[in-house]
Every structure is written in C-alpha cells, then in structure tokens.
Design an enzyme around this catalytic site. Structure first.
Site, PDB file in Angstrom:
ATOM      1  N   ASP A  68      10.944 -13.932   7.299  1.00 29.98           N
ATOM      2  CA  ASP A  68      10.015 -13.592   8.386  1.00 29.98           C
ATOM      3  C   ASP A  68       8.858 -14.568   8.476  1.00 29.98           C
ATOM      4  O   ASP A  68       8.651 -15.391   7.587  1.00 29.98           O
ATOM      5  CB  ASP A  68       9.514 -12.142   8.220  1.00 29.98           C
ATOM      6  CG  ASP A  68       9.076 -11.805   6.799  1.00 29.98           C
ATOM      7  OD1 ASP A  68       8.941 -12.731   5.989  1.00 29.98           O
ATOM      8  OD2 ASP A  68       8.861 -10.621   6.505  1.00 29.98           O
ATOM      9  N   ASN A 137       5.981   1.460   3.165  1.00 33.03           N
ATOM     10  CA  ASN A 137       6.685   2.373   4.076  1.00 33.03           C
ATOM     11  C   ASN A 137       8.188   2.105   4.093  1.00 33.03           C
ATOM     12  O   ASN A 137       8.897   2.593   4.964  1.00 33.03           O
ATOM     13  CB  ASN A 137       6.097   2.276   5.492  1.00 33.03           C
ATOM     14  CG  ASN A 137       6.219   0.869   6.081  1.00 33.03           C
ATOM     15  OD1 ASN A 137       6.802  -0.013   5.463  1.00 33.03           O
ATOM     16  ND2 ASN A 137       5.659   0.680   7.260  1.00 33.03           N
ATOM     17  N   HIS A 139       9.597  -0.894   4.482  1.00 32.42           N
ATOM     18  CA  HIS A 139      10.060  -2.020   5.303  1.00 32.42           C
ATOM     19  C   HIS A 139      10.633  -3.128   4.424  1.00 32.42           C
ATOM     20  O   HIS A 139      10.226  -3.317   3.284  1.00 32.42           O
ATOM     21  CB  HIS A 139       8.988  -2.521   6.282  1.00 32.42           C
ATOM     22  CG  HIS A 139       7.848  -3.286   5.708  1.00 32.42           C
ATOM     23  ND1 HIS A 139       6.539  -3.033   6.045  1.00 32.42           N
ATOM     24  CD2 HIS A 139       7.798  -4.322   4.855  1.00 32.42           C
ATOM     25  CE1 HIS A 139       5.746  -3.880   5.425  1.00 32.42           C
ATOM     26  NE2 HIS A 139       6.485  -4.679   4.692  1.00 32.42           N
ATOM     27  N   GLU A 144      10.244  -2.496  10.384  1.00 36.39           N
ATOM     28  CA  GLU A 144       9.418  -1.311  10.180  1.00 36.39           C
ATOM     29  C   GLU A 144      10.233  -0.035  10.393  1.00 36.39           C
ATOM     30  O   GLU A 144      11.306  -0.065  11.002  1.00 36.39           O
ATOM     31  CB  GLU A 144       8.245  -1.342  11.173  1.00 36.39           C
ATOM     32  CG  GLU A 144       7.304  -2.539  10.987  1.00 36.39           C
ATOM     33  CD  GLU A 144       6.335  -2.367   9.824  1.00 36.39           C
ATOM     34  OE1 GLU A 144       6.671  -1.684   8.848  1.00 36.39           O
ATOM     35  OE2 GLU A 144       5.239  -2.937   9.901  1.00 36.39           O
TER      36      GLU A 144
HETATM   37  C1  GLP Z   1       5.214  -8.095   3.681  1.00 38.03           C
HETATM   38  C2  GLP Z   1       6.491  -8.929   3.850  1.00 38.03           C
HETATM   39  C3  GLP Z   1       7.670  -8.281   3.168  1.00 38.03           C
HETATM   40  C4  GLP Z   1       7.278  -7.889   1.762  1.00 38.03           C
HETATM   41  C5  GLP Z   1       6.221  -6.824   1.809  1.00 38.03           C
HETATM   42  C6  GLP Z   1       5.782  -6.330   0.438  1.00 38.03           C
HETATM   43  O1  GLP Z   1       4.967  -7.227   4.730  1.00 38.03           O
HETATM   44  N1  GLP Z   1       6.820  -9.179   5.208  1.00 38.03           N
HETATM   45  O2  GLP Z   1       8.763  -9.176   3.187  1.00 38.03           O
HETATM   46  O3  GLP Z   1       8.393  -7.428   1.056  1.00 38.03           O
HETATM   47  O4  GLP Z   1       5.092  -7.342   2.499  1.00 38.03           O
HETATM   48  O5  GLP Z   1       4.878  -7.227  -0.099  1.00 38.03           O
HETATM   49  P1  GLP Z   1       4.358  -7.167  -1.590  1.00 38.03           P
HETATM   50  O6  GLP Z   1       5.427  -7.786  -2.409  1.00 38.03           O
HETATM   51  O7  GLP Z   1       3.108  -8.027  -1.547  1.00 38.03           O
HETATM   52  O8  GLP Z   1       4.086  -5.760  -1.921  1.00 38.03           O
END
Ligand code: GLP
Length: 252
Positions: A68, A137, A139, A144
């Site tokens: 992404d 959540n 995702h 989402e």
């Molecule tokens: C972001 C990214 C995701 C990631 C998520 C969790 O929103 N787009 O790909 O998995 O956050 O991030 P973290 O690893 O910092 O908890």
C-alpha cells in the site's frame, strides 16, 4: 494450513519472521516478495539487513511489491511507504531498486494506477511470499472492515481509527492522508504463502478475533484462515487472548 509460531518478544518474533523470508530467498533467489510497512516489520527488516551484511543473503534477483501507499505522498516524503521501504530495507541490501514496487501515491489517474499495479503483479508471476501486519481493527494492507473480499488494488478511504493509529508516525497528525492505494484482499489471497506478524498486548484481541472467530469482512484479516499456506508469527503478548491448546495444524 495454518502454522502459528509463538515468539517470546518482538526481537524473537523479528528473527523468526526474517528466518522464514530468508528461507524463501534461498529456496528461490528470484522470488517475488510482497512487503508491508508499519512498526511490526521494522525488526524483521533489520534482521534481514544484518544477515545480508554477513553474506548470508543475496537480494540481487529478488523482486518486491508493497501492499500500500498513501494517496498524495511522493516517494521522498519521509512519511511515505516508499521512503519507509528504502530506508528500512532497500538501501541496505543489494536489491535492484528498479525491481522494487510500491503504488505511486501521486498518480494522477488513480484507476489507471490500480490497473497498472494489478498487471505488474501478474506480469511478475504472482507473489511467492506476502508479509503482513495487522491493524487494530483487523485491517490488512489498508483493507478496512466491510471492504468486499474480492477486490484487487484499489483506492480506499481510511477509517478514523486507522488515521488516528497512524498519526503517531507523522510530525503533524493533521498531515495523515485520508486516502490510500492498497492491494485488495483478492490480491493478498493470491499470494502462494502468507506470513503475518503481530506484537504487543494491544494486538491480542484482534489476533483472537481474526484467527479464532468467524471469517467476516468486518475483520478483513479473518479471511486468511482459509488461505492454504498461512504462517502466523506473534509474540506472547499478542497471543495472550488466544488459547492455542487443542488447535490442529498449528505449531507453537
Ligand atoms: C498500517 C499499514 C498496515 C499495517 C498496519 C499495522 O495501517 N497500512 O499494512 O499492517 O498499519 O501497523 P503496525 O505494525 O505499526 O501496528
């Protein structure tokens, strides 16, 4: 088949995840890695860099596709996922930067950019190993809750909770973009292998709900339960709401 590896802590998790990615690169030097951003994979990338520097890994034939990118950010914006990948991994290993791919956050025609990204993944022959983190959540990428399961790369409006969760990474929380390009659930599910990592007590509830509850678009990561080659590496804190005893096909 779901394999679960319980790690002691973040460092242990990072080593285990890096071991799995290393094995992929060693078994198929010209593999296609699907990569992720966020705090979770930082330690994994650090470990891969360390092993590369020791001479144990060769990225020269590896291709990568990232999940992404924020809409509107350029690759040299320090908050962009392109910048994150360059500074956390690509600049420190012998990967050909031309073989690394992140959606173009500044594409003027978002639909054309999504098509380009889908075609790119296909032209590479698909993803051998997709690394994922998980949002609070549920995702994955930026898919989402309530997103349809069948989508490929598309533009999404981020939920308020994701905007707030990611604000910590921005100098000014008001700068968090509200839209992002993301591979869809369909693109992710087409990867031949999936590795999802999670660390910390704040992920314990969602890890339980995503992998030990029903498969539902309300929790996008839950679809991974039906992937035929899923590996979960999580630390004790992230698995603290989960009873692994009695699980079939798991290793922990
Ligand atoms: C972001 C990214 C995701 C990631 C998520 C969790 O929103 N787009 O790909 O998995 O956050 O991030 P973290 O690893 O910092 O908890």
């Amino acid at each position: 088949m779901i394999r679960i590896y319980k790690a002691k802590d973040y460092n242990d998790l990072s080593r285990k995840a890096a071991n799995i990615i290393s094995a992929q690169i060693i078994m198929k030097p010209n593999c296609v890695l699907g990569l992720a951003t966020g705090s979770s994979p930082v330690g994994t990338y650090r470990q891969l860099v360390e092993w590369y520097k020791k001479g144990d890994l060769d990225f020269s034939e590896v291709h990568t596709v990232n999940l992404d990118e924020y809409k509107g950010l350029s690759g040299d914006n320090t908050e962009s996922y392109r910048y994150f990948m360059n500074t956390n991994l690509f600049e420190h290993v012998n990967i050909n930067i031309a073989n690394t791919n992140v959606p173009n956050g500044q594409a003027v025609d978002p639909e054309a950019e999504c098509r380009r990204y889908n075609e790119l993944i296909r032209s590479l022959g698909g993803i051998d190993l997709q690394l994922l983190g998980i949002g609070h959540n549920g995702h994955i990428g930026f898919n989402e809750p309530e997103e349809a399961f069948e989508k490929e790369t598309h533009l999404v409006a981020l939920t308020q909770s994701t905007i707030e969760a990611n604000a910590r990474l921005f100098d000014d929380p008001k700068d968090v973009p509200h839209y992002a390009f993301t591979m869809g659930i369909k693109s992710i599910m087409q990867a031949r292998k999936i590795l999802i990592i999670a660390s910390g007590a704040d992920k314990a509830q969602i890890m339980h709900d995503a992998f030990f509850g029903p498969v539902t678009p309300k929790i996008p990561a839950s679809i991974l339960q039906i992937h035929n080659d899923l590996t979960i590496v999580a630390d004790e804190a992230a698995l603290s709401q989960t009873d692994l005893k009695g699980m079939k096909n798991s290793d922990y």
